[in-house]
Design an enzyme around this catalytic site. Structure first.
Site, PDB file in Angstrom:
ATOM      1  N   GLU A 172       2.821  -5.022   1.286  1.00  0.00           N
ATOM      2  CA  GLU A 172       2.216  -5.885   2.291  1.00  0.00           C
ATOM      3  C   GLU A 172       3.175  -6.995   2.728  1.00  0.00           C
ATOM      4  O   GLU A 172       2.923  -8.180   2.514  1.00  0.00           O
ATOM      5  CB  GLU A 172       0.886  -6.423   1.756  1.00  0.00           C
ATOM      6  N   ASN A 194       2.321 -12.217  -2.853  1.00  0.00           N
ATOM      7  CA  ASN A 194       1.275 -11.212  -2.859  1.00  0.00           C
ATOM      8  C   ASN A 194       0.550 -11.264  -4.202  1.00  0.00           C
ATOM      9  O   ASN A 194       1.081 -11.770  -5.185  1.00  0.00           O
ATOM     10  CB  ASN A 194       1.888  -9.822  -2.625  1.00  0.00           C
ATOM     11  N   HIS A 414     -17.878   0.054  -0.850  1.00  0.00           N
ATOM     12  CA  HIS A 414     -16.624  -0.585  -1.243  1.00  0.00           C
ATOM     13  C   HIS A 414     -16.515  -0.603  -2.758  1.00  0.00           C
ATOM     14  O   HIS A 414     -17.432  -1.024  -3.437  1.00  0.00           O
ATOM     15  CB  HIS A 414     -16.545  -2.022  -0.709  1.00  0.00           C
ATOM     16  N   HIS A 415     -15.385  -0.103  -3.259  1.00  0.00           N
ATOM     17  CA  HIS A 415     -15.096  -0.132  -4.690  1.00  0.00           C
ATOM     18  C   HIS A 415     -13.804  -0.897  -4.922  1.00  0.00           C
ATOM     19  O   HIS A 415     -12.720  -0.306  -4.879  1.00  0.00           O
ATOM     20  CB  HIS A 415     -14.918   1.282  -5.238  1.00  0.00           C
ATOM     21  N   GLU A 416     -13.899  -2.175  -5.140  1.00  0.00           N
ATOM     22  CA  GLU A 416     -12.705  -2.915  -5.564  1.00  0.00           C
ATOM     23  C   GLU A 416     -12.549  -2.689  -7.065  1.00  0.00           C
ATOM     24  O   GLU A 416     -13.504  -2.853  -7.831  1.00  0.00           O
ATOM     25  CB  GLU A 416     -12.855  -4.411  -5.260  1.00  0.00           C
ATOM     26  N   HIS A 484      -7.104   1.198  -0.524  1.00  0.00           N
ATOM     27  CA  HIS A 484      -6.311   0.006  -0.196  1.00  0.00           C
ATOM     28  C   HIS A 484      -5.485  -0.406  -1.413  1.00  0.00           C
ATOM     29  O   HIS A 484      -5.925  -0.247  -2.548  1.00  0.00           O
ATOM     30  CB  HIS A 484      -7.218  -1.135   0.246  1.00  0.00           C
ATOM     31  N   GLU A 485      -4.318  -0.944  -1.140  1.00  0.00           N
ATOM     32  CA  GLU A 485      -3.349  -1.352  -2.166  1.00  0.00           C
ATOM     33  C   GLU A 485      -2.858  -0.175  -3.015  1.00  0.00           C
ATOM     34  O   GLU A 485      -2.168  -0.383  -4.014  1.00  0.00           O
ATOM     35  CB  GLU A 485      -3.896  -2.462  -3.092  1.00  0.00           C
ATOM     36  N   GLU A 503      -4.476   1.721   3.154  1.00  0.00           N
ATOM     37  CA  GLU A 503      -3.928   0.478   3.678  1.00  0.00           C
ATOM     38  C   GLU A 503      -2.423   0.592   3.469  1.00  0.00           C
ATOM     39  O   GLU A 503      -1.702   1.085   4.301  1.00  0.00           O
ATOM     40  CB  GLU A 503      -4.510  -0.728   2.943  1.00  0.00           C
ATOM     41  N   GLU A 509      -5.683  -8.161   7.948  1.00  0.00           N
ATOM     42  CA  GLU A 509      -6.135  -9.294   7.146  1.00  0.00           C
ATOM     43  C   GLU A 509      -5.106 -10.423   7.104  1.00  0.00           C
ATOM     44  O   GLU A 509      -5.474 -11.599   7.042  1.00  0.00           O
ATOM     45  CB  GLU A 509      -6.480  -8.848   5.712  1.00  0.00           C
TER      46      GLU A 509
END
Lengths: 704, 704
Positions: A172, A194, A414-416, A484-485, A503, A509
């Protein structure tokens, strides 16, 4: 033994070794030469239009606890040429059909002393080269540990590169445009903070790396089919301008644990004097295995809104309460906690979003911050951070499901994970069952912060294996994944098209975290998107973030119509309208483009492209004869004429043109746009002006 | 603020600090003193019978990235005394009921500068002390990383210790008896090779550590309720004779990641002038939480035979074929492979074992090597090493299940993980479902070799968390777990009685790997068994292993009746008759004891005990009035008279005595035994002789 026979074999071998093996691309423009050095080190060299574009470069792998390694002392046993040409159908993509056409050379090498064999397989396409290491089943090479892959990419000059710092944990970053020789001097400047990051060298950069040579040649280096291997970075020897592969280490510093028979990912080099060819190439997808999912009927492109931008901007919170110093799932009693009043994912608010989605024809609504644990989810190396099935007291899962269903809208889960990979795997089956039960067909996963198991990296083999496990497990539950990530994609979506997004780069963002460079999206399609679609989350109409959250003075470094152009420029089967409904309601005329633009295409035309400066793409809707054009522009205002000669000759169209107003500017006047309509045919040409950090979008609708 | 009030508080606090806090055991024999040093360092000191047995020792924890740590600058805020006395019923154990009786002192400490609070909770039993650190919920101490626990155990003299090298990965060592001051000099000699091992200090030893002081005091240091924390070793400062806690590090060298509110395991010190008291103590169980399994009806002690010793001795193999250089599960095609002819777990052979088990009344049959992957399961850092559901072609899972069922025998599953913890977790649900489907009620798990994730250790917090996960997951499927190579137990079987066994020490297998010391099992009950039962797999009748496998010249360093004695000496609800049926068939008269001896007991009497020299225990069958006596002896032949005064006064019994013959010797004449019968009552005394490395067993059956 028959000595004459032996002699003949030896003569044949020495002949093979002495003479370089040649491989041509189907169109004859590329020629690759494979040769062994005197010490038996394999090398390759690549020409394009009779000009050297990759100088003689070494190939091989250094092994752990192995004095010989797989670096030299090789003899060519056999070279096997082949050609391949087939056309396959995409489940989704920039085109409905993709041609996979290449000539191949498989070089079987034997290491004299160890009697180990490897194959280096080269595939030369009309757009460039792919090659990989293959380790056949054999007695003397079964399990081995990579100390470092020693693949070289020797540059022919001090090219201009669009690079981000090589990092084991994040992609990122904003891109830096510089000469290769300038990377070292600019490295520290290129670094931004980051949630998890670790660099390895001041000349280390990431792939896909886009470059431009002094003679106008565009060069792109990346990898394809990165499965059960560590992610590759490029470390530049800036004295000799030679890139060397640098793999991501595990917790013990090793670069990979392999078991023959197995293969490395493909290392790819694309080149052209026309930058549009890089965007149009399907080489990365073609180097991946065909789709492994038999029934793909449940995989569908999705246009969505969400409870998300309000948290990103700081207007509302993921967390439900401020009562607790920390959370222990299953022990912390949320039912008695005082709501903090800032929680975004409330039933009431989510229903508002569902209403908005239904009114404007969106497919889905993403909700973040719906599940327990967000009060201390980050930066604590916390193992049991989420359970993915326990909603906050003010989030009525089933009520929301029923409401969305009644409105024809799908919810997106959403699963963080907070980087806690083991914890996610432990809960994965129940989490996916929970999604099935409550009508969720797609999940956005997240890996913010340092990984657990501790010492592993976002791009190490162990963790990549985890991402792949999630994708394959999701197939069992017919769930689409948008990670993501996670590691940057390498075309795996051909094999597992349920991976509908990633992502893995600096997304929208960051426009709320201080802003990205105005030309960011004129580079991403040449870099990050080479491996697969990005969930870039475009569509921000309010550039002054302080109007969303008075405590956030960030500025979105684009104009409004640049945001519209993104829906075409940044291909993805997953497109968000990221901004708040109230901001769209202020600009409903411009919002119409987001409503109209498809997420499924039948073909794509790359009208203009110059990395860092501009990209203009036209795409045809998969379900109609309509076309959509998008342009993104860098910091220099630009006027150019585009031809609509891609339109059907026997059809008439009405074009609606969403363009920067004359006085538009990403910094000072981002919301100045014009919307005009005009009749067009395949003969039409349009003179278009894009502001600094601007862009435009055109919908071209068939008149029936 | 009211200054007088403040003053009073300060006076009270300084009073608290100045004066040591005292805690007495219920019987008054132990007195513990807690005090702060001048710099606010917490200390404790322990007396027994008015004599100091632990000198003043520091308490505290060093934290990572925290200059203050939790070491000093403490003030006593409050001390809370309590007393507790309850009797609880065991699901299985050495007794049906256990009394949990202690006096408690909870010392609430506040760190002046940081305002952090911790509690040190002391529980003083009639057998010794337990204490732990507690971290209440608070603002200034939420997430923290342990650099090292700094608990001291200051010895009062140069005791004799029975120790094994401190190691992050194995406990499978022979014990060394030496003075504390001699540990360093003997350390290298005490090391033997293991599949995975890493020592940390030449004075580092493991718990449970058994010691004997010059005045005859027996001392034992261990831990209880080791959950979500790293396993503790003891590192001796051999200048000052102070043991310091040394936790097992993770892949990054940290010793533990904690989140308040939480607690450390209990650190335990048992002491007595009678070694039998150490064996009889239930302190370790009492310091664990009560049973968390509501319905325990499915948890049953098991006596079993198995397809195992033949592989351990090298007579047969776990693997099915020698065809492949390596195995890739799901890809390697076993159906076409040539059987190697040495595979143990064939349907035919397993059915023979089932017949043998049924004939002699055993509950179960363990089978190792039944599942695909054994051709290259070890030492390759292989992630996907087993899937736990794919049998070899010659192992008919359902046919064997049906056959066993028809014979009234239960099959016992084997899950070797090869240390690949993530892989096991990924397959756990399906593996346990597979067990349920095919009638397996118990699993023997294994963790041979280095752990994956790489860099983690067998005893680090991350991996301990895995073992615990498996135990709790097994509860969901009503499966009993017997974990090998897992961390040494710490009484957790009270809370999760489905953990019916552990290896976690040098088991009988080493008798086929070169042999263990003849007195090994006179030490294990004082060390390894303090934390819970061991699956020691006794019952080997053929001591000359070359008679089982001509290529193995190992010798079992016990007599035959020593092996019989083990069934009583080494308490376990899980007892194997490890030897081959053909060896039992040669000694059916002695085998009768193994058939008769129960695995469920109502009470236990410790008749004689001297660590390293002899142990004699009598236990009463849970389901009858019969008693069983077992003796194990060290290297010195020994004659002693035991009294049977534990028998019911109003009952008559017939004793069958399995004893070493006069000329028996573990080395030269191990199979020389006598079997005699005689009537006995509670008045009887038996003069018993045990050979070098010998022992005896007595069944005492009520005459009705």
């Amino acid at each position: 033994m028959n000595t004459i026979k032996t002699l003949l074999i030896l003569v044949a071998l020495s002949f093979l070794n002495a003479q370089a093996q040649e491989l041509q691309s189907p169109n004859g423009k590329f020629v690759m030469y494979f040769a062994l050095l005197n010490d038996g080190t394999p090398t390759y060299q690549l020409n394009y239009l009779n000009k050297e574009i990759i100088k003689k470069s070494k190939l091989g792998l250094e092994l752990q606890n192995d004095s010989q390694s797989l670096l030299n002392d090789f003899t060519v046993v056999k070279t096997t040429p082949a050609t391949f040409n087939e056309t396959w159908k995409t489940v989704w993509g920039e085109e409905t059909e993709i041609q996979n056409h290449y000539n191949e050379l498989a070089v079987l090498l034997k290491q004299n002393k160890t009697e180990r064999e490897i194959i280096i397989r080269f595939r030369l396409f009309d757009e460039g080269l792919g090659f990989r290491y293959e380790f056949p089943q054999q007695k003397n090479l079964v399990y081995f540990t990579i100390k470092e892959e020693r693949t070289e990419f020797a540059m022919t000059g001090d090219h201009t590169a669009f690079w981000i710092p090589g990092d084991y944990d994040t992609q990122e970053y904003d891109y830096t445009e510089s000469k290769l020789s300038e990377i070292r001097g600019l490295f520290q400047t290129a670094l931004t903070t980051n949630a998890s990051q670790e660099q390895f060298s001041e000349t280390g950069v990431q792939t896909s790396l886009m470059m431009k040579a002094a003679d106008g040649l565009y060069l792109n280096i990346h990898e394809a089919a990165l499965i059960d291997y560590s992610c590759m970075h490029l470390n530049l020897d800036d004295k000799n301008l030679v890139f060397q592969s640098h793999l991501t280490p595990d917790a013990q510093g090793n670069k990979g644990h392999l078991q023959a028979p197995c293969v490395s990912p493909w290392r790819t080099i694309m080149a052209s004097y026309d930058a549009r060819d890089i965007l149009a190439s399907r080489m990365t997808l073609n180097l991946n295995e065909p789709c492994k999912i038999e029934d793909t009927s449940w995989i569908k492109p999705v246009k969505y809104v969400g409870v998300w931008w309000e948290m990103i901007t700081g207007k509302s919170s993921w967390s439900y309460t401020n009562d607790f110093p920390s959370i222990q799932l299953g022990i912390t009693d949320y039912s008695k906690a005082k709501p903090n009043g800032t929680h975004g994912a409330t039933t009431k608010h989510v229903k508002e979003l569902i209403d908005f989605a239904a009114l404007h024809g969106f497919d889905g609504v993403l909700v973040e911050g719906w599940n327990q644990g967000w009060e201390d989810w980050f930066g604590q190396s916390k193992d049991y951070v989420f359970d993915f099935v326990s909603p906050y007291p003010d989030f009525d899962v089933e009520g929301i499901h029923e409401y969305a269903k009644s409105k024809g809208v799908k919810m997106i889960m959403h699963h963080e994970t907070s980087g806690s990979a083991r914890n996610y795997e432990r809960h994965l089956d129940k989490a996916f069952q929970f999604m099935n039960t409550h009508g969720y067909e797609a999940v956005k996963t997240g890996y913010v912060g340092d990984m657990l198991p501790r010492g592993e990296h976002h791009y190490s083999q162990w963790i990549l294996n985890h991402y792949q496990y999630v994708i394959e497990k999701a197939v069992d539950y017919k769930i689409m994944v948008n990670a993501h990530e996670a590691v940057r994609p390498t075309g795996i979506c051909r094999t597992y098209p349920n991976m509908i997004g990633n992502e893995s780069a600096r997304g929208t963002e960051f426009q709320a975290f201080g802003g990205s460079k105005p030309n960011h999206t004129t580079i991403l399609p040449f870099t990050r998107l080479i491996g697969g679609p990005m969930d870039y989350t475009p569509g921000v109409f309010e550039m002054d973030i302080s109007k969303v959250n008075p405590n956030n003075d960030s500025h979105v470094n684009t104009t409004l119509t640049n945001q519209l152009g993104l829906y075409v420029v940044m291909y993805s089967p997953l497109q968000m309208a990221a901004d708040l409904p109230e901001n769209y309601n202020r600009f409903l005329d411009a919002f119409q483009f987001i409503k109209d633009v498809p997420v499924a295409w039948s073909t794509s035309k790359y009208l203009e492209a110059e990395p860092g400066y501009y990209i203009t793409i036209a795409r045809k809707d998969k379900n109609s004869n309509n076309w959509f054009v998008g342009n993104n522009n860098g910091v220099n205002p630009r006027t150019a004429t585009i031809s609509l000669d891609f339109l059907d000759k026997d059809k008439k169209y009405e074009a609606t043109i969403y363009a920067d107003a004359k006085n538009a500017d990403y910094k000072t006047n981002p919301q100045a746009y014009t919307i005009t309509k005009q009749k067009v045919t395949h003969k039409s040409k349009l003179k278009m002006t894009s502001a600094a950090g601007g862009g435009y979008a055109i919908s071209i609708v068939e008149i029936k």
